[in-house]
Design an enzyme around this catalytic site. Structure first.
Site, PDB file in Angstrom:
ATOM      1  N   VAL A 294    -111.915  -0.400-160.107  1.00 38.11           N
ATOM      2  CA  VAL A 294    -111.919  -0.089-158.674  1.00 38.11           C
ATOM      3  C   VAL A 294    -110.910   1.022-158.373  1.00 38.11           C
ATOM      4  O   VAL A 294    -111.151   1.914-157.560  1.00 38.11           O
ATOM      5  CB  VAL A 294    -111.631  -1.348-157.838  1.00 38.11           C
ATOM      6  N   ALA A 295    -109.760   0.965-159.094  1.00 35.24           N
ATOM      7  CA  ALA A 295    -108.745   1.990-158.856  1.00 35.24           C
ATOM      8  C   ALA A 295    -109.297   3.377-159.148  1.00 35.24           C
ATOM      9  O   ALA A 295    -108.989   4.337-158.447  1.00 35.24           O
ATOM     10  CB  ALA A 295    -107.525   1.715-159.724  1.00 35.24           C
ATOM     11  N   ASP A 341    -127.959  43.083-138.686  1.00 35.27           N
ATOM     12  CA  ASP A 341    -128.592  44.129-137.901  1.00 35.27           C
ATOM     13  C   ASP A 341    -127.600  44.549-136.826  1.00 35.27           C
ATOM     14  O   ASP A 341    -126.497  44.010-136.746  1.00 35.27           O
ATOM     15  CB  ASP A 341    -129.936  43.677-137.319  1.00 35.27           C
ATOM     16  N   ASP A 667    -139.060  39.419-140.572  1.00 32.77           N
ATOM     17  CA  ASP A 667    -137.750  39.134-141.161  1.00 32.77           C
ATOM     18  C   ASP A 667    -137.796  37.853-141.992  1.00 32.77           C
ATOM     19  O   ASP A 667    -136.875  37.570-142.764  1.00 32.77           O
ATOM     20  CB  ASP A 667    -136.689  38.950-140.063  1.00 32.77           C
ATOM     21  N   ASN A 729    -104.539   7.028-158.089  1.00 29.20           N
ATOM     22  CA  ASN A 729    -105.044   6.365-159.300  1.00 29.20           C
ATOM     23  C   ASN A 729    -103.945   6.192-160.334  1.00 29.20           C
ATOM     24  O   ASN A 729    -103.829   5.165-160.976  1.00 29.20           O
ATOM     25  CB  ASN A 729    -106.165   7.182-159.944  1.00 29.20           C
ATOM     26  N   GLU A 732    -101.549   3.583-159.512  1.00 31.90           N
ATOM     27  CA  GLU A 732    -102.163   2.252-159.610  1.00 31.90           C
ATOM     28  C   GLU A 732    -102.335   1.851-161.067  1.00 31.90           C
ATOM     29  O   GLU A 732    -102.276   0.669-161.418  1.00 31.90           O
ATOM     30  CB  GLU A 732    -103.536   2.254-158.906  1.00 31.90           C
ATOM     31  N   THR A 762    -105.643   0.790-147.345  1.00 35.74           N
ATOM     32  CA  THR A 762    -104.686   1.725-146.735  1.00 35.74           C
ATOM     33  C   THR A 762    -105.047   3.197-146.936  1.00 35.74           C
ATOM     34  O   THR A 762    -104.702   4.030-146.105  1.00 35.74           O
ATOM     35  CB  THR A 762    -103.270   1.482-147.293  1.00 35.74           C
ATOM     36  N   ASP A 763    -105.723   3.529-148.054  1.00 31.94           N
ATOM     37  CA  ASP A 763    -106.019   4.944-148.331  1.00 31.94           C
ATOM     38  C   ASP A 763    -107.151   5.520-147.486  1.00 31.94           C
ATOM     39  O   ASP A 763    -107.294   6.736-147.375  1.00 31.94           O
ATOM     40  CB  ASP A 763    -106.415   5.105-149.814  1.00 31.94           C
TER      41      ASP A 763
HETATM   42  P1  ATP Z   1    -131.646  46.353-135.074  1.00 32.00           P
HETATM   43  O1  ATP Z   1    -132.529  46.371-136.278  1.00 32.00           O
HETATM   44  O2  ATP Z   1    -130.230  46.607-135.379  1.00 32.00           O
HETATM   45  O3  ATP Z   1    -131.867  45.162-134.186  1.00 32.00           O
HETATM   46  P2  ATP Z   1    -133.275  48.040-133.410  1.00 32.00           P
HETATM   47  O4  ATP Z   1    -133.483  47.217-132.202  1.00 32.00           O
HETATM   48  O5  ATP Z   1    -133.130  49.509-133.200  1.00 32.00           O
HETATM   49  O6  ATP Z   1    -132.008  47.631-134.213  1.00 32.00           O
HETATM   50  P3  ATP Z   1    -135.953  47.459-134.130  1.00 32.00           P
HETATM   51  O7  ATP Z   1    -136.116  46.422-133.110  1.00 32.00           O
HETATM   52  O8  ATP Z   1    -136.571  47.324-135.460  1.00 32.00           O
HETATM   53  O9  ATP Z   1    -134.454  47.758-134.408  1.00 32.00           O
HETATM   54  O10 ATP Z   1    -136.470  48.788-133.457  1.00 32.00           O
HETATM   55  C1  ATP Z   1    -136.630  49.968-134.209  1.00 32.00           C
HETATM   56  C2  ATP Z   1    -136.757  51.137-133.286  1.00 32.00           C
HETATM   57  O11 ATP Z   1    -137.921  51.010-132.499  1.00 32.00           O
HETATM   58  C3  ATP Z   1    -135.635  51.272-132.287  1.00 32.00           C
HETATM   59  O12 ATP Z   1    -134.521  51.924-132.809  1.00 32.00           O
HETATM   60  C4  ATP Z   1    -136.277  52.069-131.178  1.00 32.00           C
HETATM   61  O13 ATP Z   1    -136.308  53.446-131.521  1.00 32.00           O
HETATM   62  C5  ATP Z   1    -137.699  51.549-131.216  1.00 32.00           C
HETATM   63  N1  ATP Z   1    -137.863  50.493-130.222  1.00 32.00           N
HETATM   64  C6  ATP Z   1    -137.146  49.370-130.109  1.00 32.00           C
HETATM   65  N2  ATP Z   1    -137.587  48.602-129.116  1.00 32.00           N
HETATM   66  C7  ATP Z   1    -138.630  49.247-128.586  1.00 32.00           C
HETATM   67  C8  ATP Z   1    -139.537  48.968-127.526  1.00 32.00           C
HETATM   68  N3  ATP Z   1    -139.455  47.878-126.817  1.00 32.00           N
HETATM   69  N4  ATP Z   1    -140.490  49.871-127.269  1.00 32.00           N
HETATM   70  C9  ATP Z   1    -140.589  50.989-127.979  1.00 32.00           C
HETATM   71  N5  ATP Z   1    -139.789  51.311-128.984  1.00 32.00           N
HETATM   72  C10 ATP Z   1    -138.805  50.461-129.289  1.00 32.00           C
END
Ligand code: ATP
Length: 943
Positions: A294-295, A341, A667, A729, A732, A762-763
């Site tokens: 046990v110890a 990002d 992603d 231990n 003990e 106690t421990d």
């Molecule tokens: P991160 O990857 O750091 O989030 P980000 O927002 O620039 O940055 P994305 O969302 O992949 O990355 O967008 C890539 C590019 O697309 C942007 O840099 C911008 O030029 C263009 N973009 C982003 N949002 C829009 C949108 N709503 N409409 C049109 N173009 C866009």
């Protein structure tokens, strides 16, 4: 009582629904274009219950409870108690052993249920939502509130929460792998289908709970919810996904088993030595061996570690980092690279347009944030959309090509809020600053189709009928997106209201302006349009419009330039990472110059000219070249989410433990591949959240760093805990060894019941306290541990047994002989019964308990002095110390316990001795810590 659910009527069978037209479908499900009314929702909720999957098999609480009484150690104690009860003349010893076993089991159960409560609470912090139309209005509701007949809206990245029939779809693709194992996205549409001879999952106009939207968007009518969905029917299979054991828990499991085997071997040796060397009766020898076993068995190890991981998870949740698995806590602590990002994670994601640029003018926009207050000036002169048609059309195009909405402050929300993408919201704000009426604009220029934004294309397009023609065009597409890519798709440019062919000089001028802004860390979007009335052979149905078809031959209108400042706390968090030898690599979709400017501003890159690798280069660079590049300062820009996977896997090949951030559907592979996938809680899609190990509820980089710190602290705490439980231990075991080696000339200085009192009494609480110790200063100034580093290091074993353990043993044996000597007993005539013997064993017990008080203080820090961190700061340890002193008094003063534990009341001198026991233990260790601090600071100076 179980809720009675209405069975699914046949007319809602998936195949029946798939062959109905939209109107028939509405009729069948008693709903409509405007969705359900609140009364209908109420009725259906009562009829069909809530949209939840009920666990079919849940481990019974009783089973969980009983498990704590059937571990190897518990079985040994049951057995030992039985032997003491039936085969010795001390049956009360048997009862005491059983009692200790029960108390220990209850304690483990209590720890386990606290841990599971903490993780359960966490699950509730991750609710899933659904967007529906009810009473004609779009609403976000909890997914569990969905009822049959609800009109559901879905888009890329969403998790589908119920089975539903699609009634309108745009490029809809769904990932059904959770149901069918098929990982390729399946195209879905809104067409009527007979469904004959098809499996349910083959129906193209049905979508299913538990699947995700990989592309496009749709509107669908919910047909089945909860256990009636296809997912619910196979839920039994998916529920086997339960909590897996973390590597740390597995390592500890293995460790406990290995130590238990060693403990049993030691017990066997002691058993035979007691019988053959000291000629004790077999039953007595067994009980004696049991004490040793046990110890040595680290009984509280697993539940305490699980609890401290669970507590860490709870603390992290308060710091905006929701960890989905306990194992992630330890991986976080070992993180050596964070791929982050930029937009929203390192920056505030509160965009403000600060310039608008056309080939003829630069407009300056005043005012920060989403409040539409602020003026627009050109060459120092204030202007508005009414006065400047070129500006008006640029702003109209940008805001018509936007899905975001800005909500003004109200009683609940004192600030302007954004629904949707901040990049788009700020375009609406600047339009208002120019005096444009957004609501009227949207109404007068109806949108016919959207080609949604995607981060590989880096742009989006909307198609409109215009009531106020733009250069005589009445049906146009508006496109906004990354300037370089957009400029390449434009064949014409609008200069001061005149449209002409774009020249290479124009292109160069656009990029010059773009770079000028980007170097200041500003984010730039280009805006363009196309007169669709002039395009021959366009398909009839808008649903056949594709980006390739529409996004070409465009007319360049201008640039929208927006500021997105770094988050205030990020620079400090970045510095913390540098100190902690953790690399940060920016992997962004934004433009290289903007990325580098921000990276420099917050200290991610420190060199003057870091290497920028764009997505384009990344596609052509070899693995070997990329690995070399990863050795230096590098920023990845204009990277498509799919490319993150490669960066992560090469960093892992280089031996790193990688954390990566992400928010979109694409992603997901990188998030899964990473050791720690981090999804954004606010801007992230359901798909990203499902693929991630951790979700940031504030999308903030600094929260990752705090989680890493917590991860490191937990690992250290578990090591402290191990150090503490192993160190007793030795003290003990030494008394028993002295008894055996002296052939009982030294009567047993610590009885079996006393060993049980320490180990299972106690421990316990002080050890638990070490599990919640705050991070030690300097924890973020050391390099991360590597994957190969074992939890129980040689250093800990040495320190536990031959440093703290030896000190404790010397004091314990010293206390025993001191008491004997006080009563005139010396070696050769030491009594083995009577008051003197009992006083002496009580002193051994007391000395171990009091040296353990010193030891727990010592274990709290590795290098810092316990007096600088505050000796009484850890409340659990304080309670533990009070508890162990109280228990010691109870054992030595209550007559009932005196007999079982072979104890006797102590005198003043003895108490003084005991109270002084922790002093040398702490003092010696403080000297070692001071020495170690000096060495460390010398090492830092010579570096
Ligand atoms: P991160 O990857 O750091 O989030 P980000 O927002 O620039 O940055 P994305 O969302 O992949 O990355 O967008 C890539 C590019 O697309 C942007 O840099 C911008 O030029 C263009 N973009 C982003 N949002 C829009 C949108 N709503 N409409 C049109 N173009 C866009």
């Amino acid at each position: 009582m179980k809720e009675e659910r209405a069975a699914a009527p046949d007319e809602r069978s998936l195949k029946e629904l798939s062959c109905l037209g939209a109107n028939e479908l509405y009729q069948r499900l008693d709903t409509g274009l405007d969705g359900l009314t609140s009364n209908q929702v109420k009725e259906r909720k009562a009829k069909y219950g809530s949209n939840t999957i009920e666990p079919k098999k849940k481990e019974s609480q009783w089973l969980k409870f009983l498990k704590n009484f059937t571990s190897l150690m518990a079985i040994l104690l049951w057995f030992g108690g039985a032997i003491a009860f039936f085969f010795t003349d001390t049956p009360q010893l048997g009862i005491a052993i059983w009692l200790v076993n029960v108390i220990n089991g209850l304690f483990s159960y209590f720890q386990e249920s606290r841990a599971s409560k903490a993780t359960e609470a966490l699950k509730k912090m991750l609710p899933s939502y659904a967007r529906v139309i009810r009473e004609g209005k779009e609403e976000q509701i909890l997914a569990e509130e969905l009822v049959p007949g609800d009109v559901l809206l879905i888009e890329e990245g969403d998790r589908i929460s119920a089975d539903a029939r699609v009634i309108q779809a745009t490029d809809l693709q769904v990932n059904q792998s959770a149901l069918t194992g098929e990982s390729n996205p399946i195209r879905k549409n809104d067409e009527v289908q007979s469904g004959k001879g098809m499996g349910n999952f083959e129906l193209k106009n049905m979508i299913f709970a538990g699947t995700t939207v990989s592309n496009g968007s749709a509107r669908a009518v919910v047909s089945q919810i909860g256990m009636q969905t296809e997912f619910g029917k196979i839920a039994d299979l998916t529920q086997s996904l339960g909590e897996e054991k973390s590597p740390l828990q597995m390592e500890l499991d293995k460790l406990t088993k290995q130590i238990s085997v060693i403990a049993i071997l030691i017990g066997v040796v002691f058993f035979f030595a007691a019988i053959f060397f000291v000629h004790q009766p077999v039953a007595q020898g067994f009980i004696f061996a049991l004490g040793m076993i046990v110890a040595f068995i680290p009984e509280g190890l697993l539940p305490t570690v699980t609890l401290s991981l669970a507590m860490a998870v709870q603390r992290m949740a308060k710091e905006h980092a929701l960890v989905k698995k306990l194992s992630s806590v330890e991986t976080l602590g070992a993180t050596s690279v964070i791929c982050s990002d930029k937009t929203g994670t390192l920056t505030q994601n509160e965009m403000t347009v600060c310039y608008a640029w056309t080939a003829s003018k630069e407009y300056q926009v005043g005012g920060l944030g989403y409040a539409p207050q602020g003026t627009i000036t050109v060459n120092g002169q204030q202007t508005t959309g009414d006065q400047d048609p070129e500006l008006a059309w640029l702003l109209r195009a940008a805001s018509l090509c936007s899905n975001a909405r800005v909500l003004p402050p109200d009683d609940e929300n004192p600030r302007y809020r954004v629904l949707g993408d901040p990049t788009e919201a700020c375009l609406n704000v600047v339009a208002q600053k120019a005096g444009l009426d957004l609501a009227a604009m949207v109404k007068e220029n109806p949108r016919l189709r959207e080609l949604p934004f995607d981060s590989s294309r880096k742009r989006m397009t909307t198609i409109h009928n215009l009531t106020m023609p733009l250069a005589e065009a009445t049906r146009v597409s508006f496109t906004k997106g990354a300037p370089k890519e957009m400029a390449a798709l434009c064949t014409k440019i609008c200069v001061a209201g005149t449209i002409r062919a774009i020249t290479s000089e124009d292109q160069a001028k656009i990029m010059q302006a773009n770079d000028h802004y980007a170097e200041q860390g500003l984010r730039v979007l280009a805006v363009a349009y196309r007169d669709l009335g002039q395009v021959a052979n366009l398909p009839k149905g808008f649903s056949q419009y594709t980006p390739e078809l529409i996004e070409q031959d465009m007319i360049f209108m201008g640039l929208m330039v927006m500021a997105d400042p770094p988050r205030e706390e990020v620079a400090a968090a970045v510095q913390k990472c540098h100190d902690a030898h953790i690399r940060i690599i920016m992997v962004t979709g934004d433009y290289g110059l903007t990325a580098v400017s921000i990276a420099k501003r917050i200290g991610i890159v420190q060199g003057a000219n870091p290497r920028v690798i764009t997505g384009l280069e990344l596609a052509n660079i070899s693995d070997e070249e990329l690995k070399t590049a990863l050795g230096d300062e590098v920023v990845f820009a204009r990277v498509a989410p799919e490319q993150k996977y490669r960066v992560v896997s090469l960093l892992q090949d280089l031996g790193n433990v990688v954390a990566v951030t992400g928010d979109g559907v694409n992603d997901a592979p990188a998030l899964k591949k990473a050791d720690i996938g981090v999804a954004m809680g606010i801007t992230g899609t359901d798909v990203a959240k499902e693929s991630a190990d951790m979700i940031l509820t504030d999308d903030n980089f600094a929260s990752i760093v705090r989680a890493v710190e917590e991860g490191r602290a937990v690992y250290k705490n578990i090591q402290k805990f191990l150090l503490y439980i192993f160190n007793s231990n030795m003290s003990e075991a030494v008394p028993s060894a002295a008894f055996l080696l002296s052939r009982a000339a030294i009567p047993l200085p610590l009885t079996v019941m006393q060993i049980l009192a320490i180990d299972l009494g106690t421990d316990m609480i002080p050890a638990l306290g070490l599990g919640v110790e705050e991070p030690e200063e300097g924890i973020m100034t050391r390099p991360p541990r590597t994957k190969k580093d074992a939890l129980l290091t040689k250093g800990i074993i040495f320190k536990a047994f031959f440093w703290y353990g030896l000190m404790g043993s010397v004091v314990a044996m010293g206390a025993y002989f001191y008491t004997m000597a006080q009563r005139g007993a010396t070696i050769g005539n030491l009594p083995s019964v009577g008051v003197t013997y009992r006083e002496a064993t009580t002193m051994t017990l007391g000395a171990i308990i009091f040296t353990q008080i010193g030891a727990v203080w010592n274990c709290r820090t590795e290098r810092s002095s316990v007096f600088t961190v505050g000796p009484f700061k850890n409340k659990v340890i304080n309670v533990g110390i009070v508890f162990e002193m109280a228990l010691f008094c109870l054992l030595s003063y209550v007559p009932l316990f005196q007999d079982v534990f072979q104890t006797a009341p102590l005198g003043v001198k003895e108490w003084l001795f005991l109270l002084l026991c922790p002093v040398p233990i702490v003092a010696i260790e403080e000297v070692r810590k001071a020495y170690s601090r000096r060495q460390a600071s010398k090492r830092r100076q010579t570096k």
